[in-house]
Design a protein around this motif. Structure first.
Motif, PDB file in Angstrom:
ATOM      1  N   GLU A 120       0.875  -1.057   0.047  1.00 54.64           N
ATOM      2  CA  GLU A 120      -0.037   0.013   0.132  1.00 54.64           C
ATOM      3  C   GLU A 120       0.758   1.002  -0.060  1.00 54.64           C
ATOM      4  OE1 GLU A 120      -3.826  -0.693   2.679  1.00 54.64           O
ATOM      5  OE2 GLU A 120      -2.202  -1.410   3.632  1.00 54.64           O
ATOM      6  N   MET A 121       1.969   1.213   0.864  1.00 54.01           N
ATOM      7  CA  MET A 121       2.777   2.276   0.671  1.00 54.01           C
ATOM      8  C   MET A 121       3.419   2.661  -0.714  1.00 54.01           C
ATOM      9  SD  MET A 121       4.354   4.810   2.574  1.00 54.01           S
ATOM     10  CE  MET A 121       4.011   4.220   4.247  1.00 54.01           C
ATOM     11  N   MET A 122       3.772   1.676  -1.271  1.00 53.68           N
ATOM     12  CA  MET A 122       4.081   1.981  -2.856  1.00 53.68           C
ATOM     13  C   MET A 122       3.155   2.838  -3.566  1.00 53.68           C
ATOM     14  SD  MET A 122       6.893   1.273  -4.840  1.00 53.68           S
ATOM     15  CE  MET A 122       7.131   0.821  -6.462  1.00 53.68           C
ATOM     16  N   VAL A 123       1.844   2.182  -3.468  1.00 54.26           N
ATOM     17  CA  VAL A 123       0.726   2.697  -4.106  1.00 54.26           C
ATOM     18  C   VAL A 123       0.515   4.234  -3.821  1.00 54.26           C
ATOM     19  CG1 VAL A 123      -1.867   2.662  -4.405  1.00 54.26           C
ATOM     20  CG2 VAL A 123      -0.632   0.570  -4.330  1.00 54.26           C
ATOM     21  N   LYS A 124       0.754   4.630  -2.553  1.00 63.67           N
ATOM     22  CA  LYS A 124       0.754   6.088  -2.091  1.00 63.67           C
ATOM     23  C   LYS A 124       1.883   6.795  -2.669  1.00 63.67           C
ATOM     24  CE  LYS A 124       0.307   8.583   2.034  1.00 63.67           C
ATOM     25  NZ  LYS A 124       0.687   8.338   3.625  1.00 63.67           N
ATOM     26  N   LYS A 125       3.049   6.136  -2.845  1.00 60.51           N
ATOM     27  CA  LYS A 125       4.127   6.971  -3.089  1.00 60.51           C
ATOM     28  C   LYS A 125       4.001   7.247  -4.709  1.00 60.51           C
ATOM     29  CE  LYS A 125       7.807   7.827  -1.294  1.00 60.51           C
ATOM     30  NZ  LYS A 125       7.984   9.107  -0.433  1.00 60.51           N
ATOM     31  N   LEU A 126       3.454   6.229  -5.238  1.00 63.33           N
ATOM     32  CA  LEU A 126       3.146   6.334  -6.724  1.00 63.33           C
ATOM     33  C   LEU A 126       1.946   7.445  -7.116  1.00 63.33           C
ATOM     34  CD1 LEU A 126       3.748   2.770  -8.021  1.00 63.33           C
ATOM     35  CD2 LEU A 126       5.221   4.462  -8.193  1.00 63.33           C
ATOM     36  N   GLY A 127       1.262   7.869  -6.153  1.00 57.47           N
ATOM     37  CA  GLY A 127       0.324   8.849  -6.411  1.00 57.47           C
ATOM     38  C   GLY A 127      -1.193   8.379  -6.688  1.00 57.47           C
ATOM     39  N   PHE A 128      -1.201   6.940  -6.249  1.00 52.57           N
ATOM     40  CA  PHE A 128      -2.464   6.434  -6.630  1.00 52.57           C
ATOM     41  C   PHE A 128      -3.376   6.386  -5.459  1.00 52.57           C
ATOM     42  CE2 PHE A 128       0.157   4.983 -10.091  1.00 52.57           C
ATOM     43  CZ  PHE A 128      -0.919   5.024 -11.290  1.00 52.57           C
ATOM     44  N   LYS A 129      -4.826   6.496  -5.412  1.00 53.48           N
ATOM     45  CA  LYS A 129      -5.712   6.294  -4.402  1.00 53.48           C
ATOM     46  C   LYS A 129      -6.338   4.882  -4.385  1.00 53.48           C
ATOM     47  CE  LYS A 129      -6.755  11.160  -3.760  1.00 53.48           C
ATOM     48  NZ  LYS A 129      -7.874  12.323  -3.570  1.00 53.48           N
ATOM     49  N   ASN A 130      -6.525   4.501  -5.438  1.00 53.30           N
ATOM     50  CA  ASN A 130      -7.287   3.142  -5.710  1.00 53.30           C
ATOM     51  C   ASN A 130      -6.124   2.191  -6.112  1.00 53.30           C
ATOM     52  OD1 ASN A 130      -8.801   0.978  -6.151  1.00 53.30           O
ATOM     53  ND2 ASN A 130     -10.226   1.902  -7.613  1.00 53.30           N
ATOM     54  N   PRO A 131      -5.739   1.037  -5.075  1.00 59.49           N
ATOM     55  CA  PRO A 131      -4.858  -0.058  -5.518  1.00 59.49           C
ATOM     56  C   PRO A 131      -5.395  -0.788  -7.106  1.00 59.49           C
ATOM     57  CG  PRO A 131      -5.455  -0.259  -3.332  1.00 59.49           C
ATOM     58  CD  PRO A 131      -6.349   0.772  -3.817  1.00 59.49           C
ATOM     59  N   GLU A 132      -6.406  -0.745  -7.407  1.00 57.85           N
ATOM     60  CA  GLU A 132      -6.658  -1.348  -8.497  1.00 57.85           C
ATOM     61  C   GLU A 132      -6.245  -0.739  -9.816  1.00 57.85           C
ATOM     62  OE1 GLU A 132      -8.505  -4.179  -8.843  1.00 57.85           O
ATOM     63  OE2 GLU A 132      -9.052  -4.741  -7.037  1.00 57.85           O
ATOM     64  N   ASP A 133      -5.841   0.727  -9.672  1.00 61.02           N
ATOM     65  CA  ASP A 133      -5.557   1.376 -10.677  1.00 61.02           C
ATOM     66  C   ASP A 133      -3.955   1.062 -11.178  1.00 61.02           C
ATOM     67  OD1 ASP A 133      -8.025   2.526 -10.928  1.00 61.02           O
ATOM     68  OD2 ASP A 133      -7.411   4.326  -9.704  1.00 61.02           O
ATOM     69  N   PRO A 147       8.273   1.632   0.990  1.00 56.88           N
ATOM     70  CA  PRO A 147       7.552   1.174  -0.431  1.00 56.88           C
ATOM     71  C   PRO A 147       8.146  -0.152  -0.639  1.00 56.88           C
ATOM     72  CG  PRO A 147       8.258   3.428  -0.841  1.00 56.88           C
ATOM     73  CD  PRO A 147       8.786   2.900   0.646  1.00 56.88           C
ATOM     74  N   MET A 148       7.409  -1.062  -0.880  1.00 58.15           N
ATOM     75  CA  MET A 148       8.036  -2.394  -1.260  1.00 58.15           C
ATOM     76  C   MET A 148       7.457  -3.077  -2.328  1.00 58.15           C
ATOM     77  SD  MET A 148       7.704  -5.482   1.741  1.00 58.15           S
ATOM     78  CE  MET A 148       7.941  -4.536   2.914  1.00 58.15           C
ATOM     79  N   VAL A 149       8.611  -4.034  -2.999  1.00 56.12           N
ATOM     80  CA  VAL A 149       8.411  -4.664  -4.185  1.00 56.12           C
ATOM     81  C   VAL A 149       8.668  -5.986  -4.096  1.00 56.12           C
ATOM     82  CG1 VAL A 149       8.654  -5.062  -6.639  1.00 56.12           C
ATOM     83  CG2 VAL A 149       8.346  -2.656  -5.969  1.00 56.12           C
TER      84      VAL A 149
END
Length: 799
Positions: free
Chosen positions: A564-577, A612-614
């Protein structure tokens, strides 16, 4: 003359044994605590980094510029050292040392490669120039040539004796590293102190480091690789730091312009945690200062006890004082006499303190995992001498001045007022001071213990119970063995799930990198934590998905799972996007789409912010087998796991570690601090209670007539106990009002070192004041009841 004073002092102490015993116990405990802290701090600050030119030795540390600031690391890229030698020939020396933890070393019978003994060691690879920079003490071998050739190794005396029985016989013998490289012992080092920043025991030639694949990689920074330089006398650090900027531009690809290097002085390696260290100091500079302050305060409250108990004896010694003055004794003589008594008590206390320290040091070593011992050297003698004089003066000078100043007529009649005996207000102040220190330590203890409890029980986002991690053998057949081991373990009764990975979910070791997202021209501008693991990793650790699904089981990267932290850092609100977007590492070396998003879980210590994690499948990096067991029969399951593992790799040492034990090891220092706080808080409470006992004893003597009158007028025992109790209850309350804000401030500052921390609640302070009051009531109860049950006729007659 002084001998006569001491002889008289000894006679007086024998005639006032209870007073002398209580004072001696209080001082002995306080001095013992100070002595232990002194030994601990001396050990921690007397580390040896084996320098020849300490002021000119520097470590090259990496400094990566990020939007959040500069990230420092003690590591560097592998080609840095060679390039520095070529680009800056004016440098006196350049040397690399590379650490590898938990590697197998086997002792060779003969040159036919037969093995007799196997060990797991933390080993180092070093260039021969290292021994030109640091004067490691050689017992045998030539420091200049010991590691100049490949397949050579230097051992410490203790390791040589462990391997070969006698270190003299070790030179010329052979050992095998990681079941592959056979190396000849070419040097024996004197044993290295445990508190050094270079805890070398087994040092192989750097030519055996086996990092040829990244020998020219200027991008990857390895935190285990350290590069040291010796600056010439005419070169300053700022000047060379400027040179390093040009050095980086010359050798590093333009897209990595945010990476750089600077010099860290050898003198601040031991405590400067921002850059990292090999072994790390046992305590930080701040904690050493705190321990020194605690030791001083414990000594002060022991001295305060002495003052309170001494002044409590005034009435009992009043006639003695009067007789001495009537017979011509001067005030100076009385002061010397009382100081002589104090000196004798202090001397006995110091002797007892040394004995206490000798008994406690093994326990302290077990707690802190240190080799502390009492060394009868000049510094210890100076410390004990200084503390004897200081305690004698601190404890004895005030009572001596007060007692020697009495009017002989008043002294003979035992007619004392509070003003005459130095004032109750001073003794009240001393009790307040004592309990302020004790309660501050209690508050600190509660906060440290609460923070440790938070570490142990907070939800980390993955399952850590009944999971054991087993290292994968590092041999030529490793790739094939991994799958075979996994398949056999999955069939074993008691095993619920098995996964292969490079790291556990929460691991201080990690790969970190920036990347390109969704075919962007520029890089992300922030680092991500890379965790390589197969698809069963999520099931084994019960890592929960909020979008998408795990990647397919594969040997190479075919898809990424992010948090989720990676999603946030990338600027997305919806993980599906994010699903389907491509992530590109290392200029296309690894590129794949995002196939899933998992809930945040802590990938490193709770001291640090979540990164952020991958996650992705990358078989060649796997070094751990993660095994989730059924809770009921773990002993049998562990035995079965060992049989399966040993059958597949008989030439390697079998070892395992439970994940919860590994996580607990991250907070080893905090756990040790928690134990120390408990010990010091207990000592402070014990000494303070002795002081409170002295204060109540003084009150009982001063109020003998009042107690008798109150009893004649019908006061009960409970009324008399309350008469004494309300006094100290108020004093402890005042002490709490002083201790609480001070403890809150310092412990709040301490908690700022942790990204995840408790809130300091009101409950901690309520528990502290309640504990202090209950302990104090129990202390005073005996003396108060004793005063209350005295026959009032006897009390009044005595008056």
């Amino acid at each position: 003359m002084f001998k006569n004073y001491l002889k008289t002092a000894w006679q007086k102490l024998r005639s006032h044994r209870s007073y002398a015993v209580i004072n001696t116990i209080g001082l002995a405990v306080g001095i013992a605590a100070c002595l232990l802290i002194f030994i601990l701090i001396r050990y921690e600050t007397s580390f040896d980094n084996f320098h020849r030119n300490r002021d000119r030795i520097y470590r090259v540390v990496s400094a990566t510029q990020t939007p959040a600031g500069i990230n420092y690391s003690m590591g560097s890229a592998f080609p840095v050292a060679e390039a520095l030698r070529l680009d800056y020939p004016q440098l006196e020396q350049v040397a690399r040392i590379y650490e590898r933890k938990g590697k197998q070393v086997a002792v060779i019978n003969d040159n036919s490669h037969g093995t007799t003994k196997k060990f797991k060691e933390n080993i180092f690879f070093a260039e021969p120039q290292l021994f030109d920079i640091f004067n490691f003490p050689f017992l045998s071998g030539d420091a200049k040539t010991a590691l100049s050739e490949p397949n050579t190794v230097v051992l410490t005396q203790a390791i040589a004796e462990k391997y070969f029985g006698d270190w003299h016989a070790a030179l010329g013998q052979f050992i095998r590293y990681d079941n592959s490289q056979v190396c000849k012992v070419t040097g024996i080092l004197k044993n290295i102190p445990a508190n050094t920043d270079f805890p070398v025991q087994v040092v192989f030639s750097f030519k055996n480091a086996g990092q040829e694949d990244i020998a020219n990689d200027w991008v990857s920074q390895d935190g285990s690789l350290n590069t040291f330089v010796v600056l010439p006398r005419n070169m300053t650090v700022p000047h060379f730091d400027d040179n390093l900027k040009e050095f980086v531009k010359k050798h590093t690809p333009p897209e990595y312009s945010n990476q750089g290097y600077l010099l860290q002085p050898l003198s601040n390696i031991h405590y400067e945690s921002a850059f990292g260290t090999y072994s790390g100091a046992t305590f930080s500079r701040e904690l050493i200062t705190a321990l020194s302050s605690i030791g001083l305060f414990l000594l002060l409250i022991a001295c305060i006890n002495f003052i309170n108990l001494s002044t409590a004896q005034i009435v009992g010694r009043s006639k003695e004082i009067g007789v001495r003055k009537v017979l011509g004794g001067s005030r100076a003589q009385l002061i010397i006499q009382f100081l002589s008594e104090t000196f004798l008590i202090t001397l006995i206390s110091v002797a007892i303190a040394v004995l206490i320290a000798l008994l406690v040091i093994p326990l302290l070593n077990n707690l802190l995992q240190t080799p502390l011992k009492i060394q009868p050297d000049l510094s210890l003698v100076a410390f004990l001498f200084s503390i004897t004089i200081a305690v004698t003066l601190l404890s004895g000078i005030y009572p001596a001045i007060v007692l020697s100043g009495f009017n002989p007529v008043t002294a003979l009649k035992s007619k004392f007022t509070n003003r005459a005996t130095g004032g109750l207000s001073l003794r009240r102040g001393l009790v307040v001071f004592q309990f302020a220190i004790a309660q501050a330590l209690i508050i600190g203890t509660f906060i440290v213990v609460s923070q440790m409890d938070f570490f142990q029980h907070t939800d980390m986002g993955f399952d850590k119970d009944a999971i054991v991690m087993v290292p994968i053998p590092n041999d030529t057949a490793r790739q094939a063995k991994m799958e075979t081991l996994k398949a056999r373990l999955q069939q074993q009764a008691g095993v619920k799930s098995v996964s292969l990975s490079a790291f556990s979910p929460m691991d201080l070791a990690s790969w970190q990198s920036d990347f390109r997202f969704d075919n962007a021209l520029k890089k992300s501008g922030f680092m991500t934590d890379l965790k390589w693991a197969d698809a069963d990793y999520f099931k084994t650790y019960n890592i929960r998905f909020i979008a998408g699904a795990p990647y397919n089981q594969a040997d190479t990267v075919g898809g990424f799972v992010i948090n989720e932290m990676m999603v946030k850092k990338l600027g997305f609100k919806n993980p599906e996007d994010v699903l389907g977007k491509k992530i590109d590492f290392w200029d296309g070396a690894i590129k794949a789409p995002v196939v899933g998003v998992v809930k945040n879980f802590n990938g490193q210590s709770l001291k640090d912010e979540m990164m952020p994690m991958v996650l992705a499948s990358y078989k060649t990096t796997y070094r751990l087998i993660n095994i989730k067991m059924e809770a009921g029969h773990m002993g049998q399951t562990l035995a079965a796991i060992e049989r399966i593992w040993t059958g597949a790799s008989p030439d390697f040492i079998y070892e395992y570690q439970f994940l919860d034990d590994k996580i607990a090891s991250f907070y080893k220092r905090e756990s040790q601090l928690s134990q120390l706080y408990k010990i010091f808080a207990g000592i402070a409470i014990f000494i303070s209670c002795l002081g409170l006992y002295g204060f109540v004893s003084f009150m009982a003597v001063q109020r003998t007539k009042e107690v008798g009158i109150r009893k004649v007028l019908g006061a009960s025992v409970i009324n008399i106990v309350y008469l004494f109790s309300k006094e100290f209850t108020l004093l402890i309350g005042i002490a709490f009002l002083i201790a609480a804000p001070l403890a809150y401030y310092f412990m709040h500052q301490w908690l700022q070192h942790f990204a995840y921390r408790i809130n300091i609640g009101v409950g901690i302070f309520l528990l502290t004041i309640l504990s202090a009051e209950v302990i104090a009531w129990l202390t005073v109860g005996y003396q108060a009841v004793k005063a209350a049950v005295v026959n009032p006729v006897k009390s009044l007659k005595a008056e």
